[in-house]
Write a protein that holds these residues in place. Sequence first.
Motif: not given
Length: 196
Positions: A109-131
Motif C-alpha cells: 500500500l505504501r508503495s502504491g501510494l508513493h507511485r501515485q504521488l510521483e505520477a501526480l507530482d510529475a503531472c502537476l509539474v508538466q501542467a504548471t511548468g518547471e519550477g
Amino acid sequence: MALLRPLLTALALLTCRPGGSLGCALPGSHAQVSRDNLVLLGQMRRLSPFLCLRARKDFRFPREMLEGGQLREAQAAAAVLRELLQQTFNLLHTERSSAAWSPAPLHGLRSGLHRQLEALDACLVQATGEGERAPGMHGPALAIKRYFQDIRVYLEDQGYSECAWEIVRLEIMRALSSSATLQDSLAIKDGDLGSP
C-alpha cells in the motif's frame, strides 16, 4: 469481497482518466494502482469491525467540499487530491502503523501510494511548468490536512489500539473512495491546470 466491489469501482474512477483537464497524462497503470491499494486495504483487516463498534468515530471527511463544487479550478482540485494521497501515505508510514498491520500488504500500500504521488507530482509539474508549484494549502486542501490531524489525535487518544487502527483503515477506504468525485471533476473541467 462484495463490500469491496463498490469501493474498488469508485477508486478506479479516481484515476482512470489519463489526461482530462490536468493538461498531462497520468500513466495507464495509475488506475490499476488505485484498485490494488483498495484491495491491500481490505487485506489489512485484522479483526471484525463489529468488534469495534464502541471505538467508532465520525471524522467528518470534508466530502461536501469535494462534491459541492467548491473546487472550481483544476489546480485546486489536483492539490486536494495530492494532499489526500500524501496524508494517507504519511499516516501509514509511521512506526505505529507498522506495528498495527502485516508488513506485506502495508508495504504494498505504501508503495502504491508513493507511485501515485510521483505520477501526480510529475503531472502537476508538466501542467504548471518547471519550477512552478501547485497552489498552496488553502480551503479544501487545508480541510484534508485537518481531517488527518483528527485521525492522528483519535489514534493517540485510543492508545493506538487494534480497534482504533481498524476504524482508521475503514476511514481511509472511505476517503479514497470518496475522492472519485474529485477525480471526475478534474476530468471534465474545460481548462487545464495552467488556467485561472
